[in-house]
Write a protein that holds these residues in place. Structure first.
Motif, PDB file in Angstrom:
ATOM      1  N   ARG A  92      -7.078   4.225  -3.512  1.00  0.00           N
ATOM      2  CA  ARG A  92      -6.792   4.569  -2.136  1.00  0.00           C
ATOM      3  C   ARG A  92      -7.562   3.598  -1.269  1.00  0.00           C
ATOM      4  O   ARG A  92      -8.751   3.398  -1.472  1.00  0.00           O
ATOM      5  CB  ARG A  92      -7.298   5.992  -1.917  1.00  0.00           C
ATOM      6  CG  ARG A  92      -6.975   6.592  -0.616  1.00  0.00           C
ATOM      7  CD  ARG A  92      -7.030   8.079  -0.736  1.00  0.00           C
ATOM      8  NE  ARG A  92      -5.727   8.624  -1.022  1.00  0.00           N
ATOM      9  CZ  ARG A  92      -5.501   9.908  -1.306  1.00  0.00           C
ATOM     10  NH1 ARG A  92      -6.509  10.724  -1.395  1.00  0.00           N
ATOM     11  NH2 ARG A  92      -4.297  10.341  -1.524  1.00  0.00           N
ATOM     12  N   GLY A 123       2.674  -1.934   4.497  1.00  0.00           N
ATOM     13  CA  GLY A 123       2.340  -0.516   4.551  1.00  0.00           C
ATOM     14  C   GLY A 123       3.545   0.318   4.196  1.00  0.00           C
ATOM     15  O   GLY A 123       4.534   0.321   4.920  1.00  0.00           O
ATOM     16  N   GLY A 126       7.814   1.922  -1.457  1.00  0.00           N
ATOM     17  CA  GLY A 126       6.776   0.963  -1.813  1.00  0.00           C
ATOM     18  C   GLY A 126       7.008   0.356  -3.182  1.00  0.00           C
ATOM     19  O   GLY A 126       6.876  -0.858  -3.382  1.00  0.00           O
ATOM     20  N   ASP A 149       3.034   3.676   3.109  1.00  0.00           N
ATOM     21  CA  ASP A 149       2.308   4.878   2.718  1.00  0.00           C
ATOM     22  C   ASP A 149       2.730   6.128   3.466  1.00  0.00           C
ATOM     23  O   ASP A 149       1.910   6.994   3.752  1.00  0.00           O
ATOM     24  CB  ASP A 149       0.791   4.633   2.820  1.00  0.00           C
ATOM     25  CG  ASP A 149       0.385   3.874   4.077  1.00  0.00           C
ATOM     26  OD1 ASP A 149      -0.817   3.705   4.301  1.00  0.00           O
ATOM     27  OD2 ASP A 149       1.281   3.443   4.838  1.00  0.00           O
ATOM     28  N   GLU A 195      -1.455   2.648  -5.432  1.00  0.00           N
ATOM     29  CA  GLU A 195      -0.912   3.999  -5.402  1.00  0.00           C
ATOM     30  C   GLU A 195      -2.064   4.976  -5.548  1.00  0.00           C
ATOM     31  O   GLU A 195      -2.886   4.838  -6.453  1.00  0.00           O
ATOM     32  CB  GLU A 195       0.117   4.169  -6.531  1.00  0.00           C
ATOM     33  CG  GLU A 195       0.502   5.598  -6.848  1.00  0.00           C
ATOM     34  CD  GLU A 195       1.036   6.393  -5.662  1.00  0.00           C
ATOM     35  OE1 GLU A 195       1.566   5.801  -4.711  1.00  0.00           O
ATOM     36  OE2 GLU A 195       0.909   7.638  -5.677  1.00  0.00           O
ATOM     37  N   ALA A 196      -2.104   5.959  -4.646  1.00  0.00           N
ATOM     38  CA  ALA A 196      -3.218   6.902  -4.660  1.00  0.00           C
ATOM     39  C   ALA A 196      -3.110   7.898  -5.797  1.00  0.00           C
ATOM     40  O   ALA A 196      -4.118   8.432  -6.267  1.00  0.00           O
ATOM     41  CB  ALA A 196      -3.279   7.637  -3.326  1.00  0.00           C
ATOM     42  N   SER A 208       0.975   7.264   7.809  1.00  0.00           N
ATOM     43  CA  SER A 208       0.499   6.009   7.263  1.00  0.00           C
ATOM     44  C   SER A 208      -0.919   5.651   7.704  1.00  0.00           C
ATOM     45  O   SER A 208      -1.218   5.544   8.884  1.00  0.00           O
ATOM     46  CB  SER A 208       1.465   4.901   7.696  1.00  0.00           C
ATOM     47  OG  SER A 208       0.916   3.645   7.449  1.00  0.00           O
ATOM     48  N   ALA A 217       6.553   4.976   6.831  1.00  0.00           N
ATOM     49  CA  ALA A 217       5.438   4.524   7.672  1.00  0.00           C
ATOM     50  C   ALA A 217       5.966   3.973   8.986  1.00  0.00           C
ATOM     51  O   ALA A 217       5.305   4.040  10.014  1.00  0.00           O
ATOM     52  CB  ALA A 217       4.629   3.452   6.941  1.00  0.00           C
ATOM     53  N   SER A 235       0.851  -1.175   0.000  1.00  0.00           N
ATOM     54  CA  SER A 235       0.000   0.000   0.000  1.00  0.00           C
ATOM     55  C   SER A 235       0.890   1.229   0.000  1.00  0.00           C
ATOM     56  O   SER A 235       1.557   1.514   0.975  1.00  0.00           O
ATOM     57  CB  SER A 235      -0.882  -0.037   1.255  1.00  0.00           C
ATOM     58  OG  SER A 235      -1.698   1.088   1.286  1.00  0.00           O
ATOM     59  N   GLY A 236       0.897   1.972  -1.121  1.00  0.00           N
ATOM     60  CA  GLY A 236       1.755   3.154  -1.192  1.00  0.00           C
ATOM     61  C   GLY A 236       2.803   2.987  -2.262  1.00  0.00           C
ATOM     62  O   GLY A 236       3.670   2.133  -2.157  1.00  0.00           O
TER      63      GLY A 236
END
Lengths: 469, 338
Positions: free
Chosen positions: A171, A207, A48, A209, A70-71, A213, A368, A42-43
């Motif tokens: 996200r 994680g 990441g 992110d 990825e956001a 985080s 994170a 995540s990220g």
């Protein structure tokens, strides 16, 4: 931001996990139609993406499914832009080894990077300095733009697209954690709900992110953090004249360290950590004034005091007496002529450290897990170190047919990295505080300390070795 | 239906796990051991059938025990729970099996090194060893005479579609499947089983029969030494109460020499015997030169010969009991069921 982290219901599970209350939300009997991934990262930042890339290229993960969330949108690059980006990172040799293990370093070499062979760190309040270099004048580190690293990583990620899927503009808005052991009908996997409502399951959630985080907060992992009363100003500077430019310079001013990192023969990158007000002032002032301020920050001796100077030269002559061959004259960094327009940006600084890096089916890497002051240039290197260690543990676990989310190897990663990261975080914080003052006793202490360390080569070698991992 | 009674339910060396885990788990741990004590004492009847040698009941599985097994069945997969040492033993036994099997092939698929191999896991319990082998690409059949264990194992693998395809569980004994699976397996794994088997000779013969020529037999078990008596029986069972009294019978422990002689005399040539040691403080197992406590053995089916004793036949009387090299055990217990 809060909505992004919203979970529907919170219920403290019993301390059966052995790691404190595990905040959990709705457990359902398993929508088995959801895709089950082996690993979800995540990220999609530097750390990441490196993690997803390293796993994708690992031989024992050949038949596993990996997902990177990825956001942000996918960055499309036509070709390398002429102007240098103002966000750069100092890549240690250890990180370079990781990047070359899955072929990303070759792409970086084909784009651009700058190796530096020496590093001079000195005080504004005294003559004390420390000069780091490797005996055989090997590269101590590399200054690479973050965009270049991202581009190299993305290219290598595309090379293993059969194993690694990347979802952009995705996200995660909710996580569901599993019970520590199978109970009737409850899914043993981590369930992730994305912003568009879709859900997925995974055996291991990593994680990556960043320091805020969402994964860490959703898991309820305690985070020790404070913000420094400092912001960092970054800029791309043009030097007055072309030089060999393979030295990294850092001067500790009472307001904060200022560093000049080589980018090319004529360009250097500036990282100046200073108070919030001063930082805002620096970003706002006109270019000529800015250049003058930078030059005087490096060159001016206004902060020297007679007492400290006398004490410093006393120790220096003692050292010279004991080790007559070692000569460490203070060298001056190159002077700056211009600053790139619109390259001045500031961002706030802080420290952060997660109390736990792992939970069943969860691992934190990069910012994170830990956030550090840029004065030692270690932030992303610690993240890459996390990637190295976690990939090693996961690869061995996969080759042993283990459940990837099992705590037995995740705690191995945690121990490995917490030992290294805690030491580095503590040292960086200590240095930051030590050098933030003008008080004579502390200045004296750090002057003598720096001079003594500079004189003891084995100690310097240890420091370089630790920071190069 | 004929069978011989053995069970993989209890592992050989079960000292206390990590102290920090213990403190967190103290409540649940004690509770589970109360349950363990209760159900294992009832298991004794199930497992030592000579107490019912002259009984008239044909049922081998006590229905009241099934109920008590429900309480324990979910504990299989708690990695910090009762079965923690078995979980951490995987760090030794999976590489042991994997590496020895990889020696027999020229190429293997990265990511699925054991793909294409058929493995039988005898006494699989909750599937602790079956699942890693499945993840490495093998097709595995796990058998266990205890229904609840098979149910737990089925339930656990049901969440992973990859394992669902590769693993099959059956609640039965080895003898029951010998005929239909003769010479089909590349490997047979009997981990922490033979110290509960009543007739080791027959068990090994059945393993021989289901193996392909050149196939491997992997065994891990407890040695029969004074040390294993002191630590495995006296300390664990009677002093520390870690293992309930009567779980193990020292007489049924098998020394590597005896195991080797049985293996060799049944057409299986022994390639490796290696000692294993458990560190109760760290919770990890280690390989060791010393085989006086636990050990692992690897044997390969290397002689094509007539199977000495076909399984499933009816034998009567005590003549077969005298055959047995084990002095104390009353011999193979076989009951024909229609």
């Amino acid at each position: 931001m809060a909505a992004r982290l919203a979970v529907s219901r919170w219920r403290a599970a019993p301390a059966a996990a052995g790691r404190g209350p595990l905040l959990s939300c709705r457990r359902w009997s398993g929508a088995k139609a959801d895709t089950l991934y082996d690993v979800v990262v995540s990220g999609g930042g530097l750390v990441g993406t490196a993690m997803a890339c390293a796993l994708g290229h690992d031989i024992h993960f050949s038949d596993k499914k990996i997902l990177l969330l990825e956001a942000g949108p996918k960055k499309v690059w036509e070709k390398l832009p002429e102007t240098y980006s103002n966000r750069v990172s100092s890549i240690s040799p250890g990180s370079a080894t990781l990047l070359s293990s899955f072929g990303a370093w070759d792409h970086i070499c084909n784009m651009r990077y700058r190796a530096f062979r020496r590093m001079q760190v000195w005080d504004a309040c005294s003559e004390a300095l420390i000069m780091f270099d490797k005996d055989n004048l090997d590269d101590m580190g590399y200054i690479v733009e973050n965009d270049v690293i991202m581009r190299a990583l993305t290219k290598q990620l595309e090379a293993v697209s059969d194993r690694v899927t990347v979802l952009y503009r995705s996200r995660a808005v909710g996580y569901t954690w599993p019970y520590p052991f199978t109970m009737a009908d409850s899914s043993p996997w981590v369930h992730i709900t994305l912003g568009d409502g879709s859900t997925l399951q995974t055996k291991l959630l990593i994680g990556a992110d960043g320091h805020n985080s969402g994964v860490r907060q959703a898991a309820g992992i305690q985070n020790v953090s404070w913000s420094y009363d400092q912001s960092a100003v970054v800029a791309t500077l043009h030097l007055s004249e072309a030089t060999e430019n393979n030295v990294a310079w850092q001067r500790f001013l009472p307001s904060g360290p200022i560093a000049l990192l080589p980018l090319s023969d004529t360009l250097s990158s500036l990282v100046w950590s200073t108070s919030h007000e001063h930082a805002a002032e620096l970003v706002g002032m006109d270019e000529e004034k800015f250049v003058d301020t930078v030059n005087s920050a490096f060159w001016s001796d206004a902060n020297h005091t007679d007492l400290i100077d006398a004490a410093g030269s006393l120790l220096q002559s003692a050292v010279a007496f004991l080790k007559p061959t070692k000569v460490s004259a203070r060298q001056m960094p190159p002077s700056v002529a211009r600053v790139d327009a619109k390259s001045r940006v500031l961002f706030p600084l802080g420290l952060g450290h997660a109390a736990e890096y792992v939970r069943p089916r969860l691992a934190l890497i990069g910012d994170a897990a830990h956030r550090v002051h840029p004065l030692a240039g270690q932030g992303v290197n610690m993240g890459f170190g996390d990637v190295s260690s976690l990939v090693r543990h996961l690869s061995a676990a996969a080759f042993n047919g283990k459940d990837l989310g099992s705590m037995s190897h995740l705690t191995g990663y945690e121990t490995d990295r917490q030992r290294h990261n805690t030491a580095l975080l503590a040292a960086t914080d200590l240095l930051k505080r030590l050098y933030s003052t003008r008080a004579a006793p502390l200045v004296l202490l750090r002057t003598w300390g720096l001079q003594a360390t500079n004189a003891v080569s084995p100690l310097k070698e240890q420091i370089i070795a630790f920071a190069s991992k | 239906m004929s069978f011989s009674i053995y069970s993989e339910n209890q592992f050989s060396w079960t000292p206390q796990t990590n102290p920090w885990v213990f403190s967190e788990y103290s409540m649940m741990w004690f509770k589970s051991y109360r349950i363990t004590f209760a159900c294992l004492s009832r298991m004794k009847i199930y497992r030592y059938p000579w107490t019912r040698l002259y009984g008239t009941s044909q049922t081998t599985v006590d229905s009241s025990e099934i109920k008590t097994f429900v309480a324990l069945a979910h504990r299989w997969w708690d990695e910090q729970g009762v079965y923690a040492p078995l979980h951490s033993m995987n760090d030794l036994r999976v590489p042991f099996i994997r590496d020895n099997l990889l020696k027999t092939v020229a190429h293997h698929q990265p990511g699925k090194p054991l793909s294409g191999m058929k493995i039988l896991d005898v006494g699989c319990g909750g599937g602790l060893l079956t699942e890693p082998l499945g993840r490495l690409g093998a097709s595995v059949i796990g058998i266990d005479p205890v229904d609840e264990n098979i149910k737990t194992a089925q339930h656990h693998k049901s969440f992973d579609p990859v394992l669902e395809k590769r693993i099959e569980y059956r609640a039965c004994s080895l003898e029951e499947i010998v005929e239909e699976t003769a010479e089909t397996f590349d490997a047979v794994v009997a981990s922490e089983v033979i110290e509960h088997v009543i007739d080791l000779e027959t068990f090994i013969q059945c393993c021989y029969q289901v193996l392909k020529f050149g196939g491997s037999l992997f065994i891990t078990t407890v040695n029969k030494t004074q040390l294993s008596y002191a630590l495995g029986i006296v300390f664990s069972e009677q002093i520390a109460g870690i293992v309930p009294k009567g779980t193990h019978t020292w007489e049924k422990f098998v020394s590597p020499e005896k195991l080797e002689s049985i293996l060799e005399s049944n057409g299986l040539s022994v390639h490796t015997v290696a000692g294993m040691l458990y560190n109760p403080f760290s919770g990890y197992w280690h390989w060791s030169e010393n085989t006086s406590l636990n050990y692992a053995a690897h044997a390969v089916k290397s002689m094509r010969q007539e199977p000495p004793v076909p399984a499933g036949f009816v034998f009567t009387g005590k003549t077969e009991e005298l055959h047995d090299k084990d002095s104390i055990n009353p011999g193979v217990q076989e009951e024909l069921k229609k």
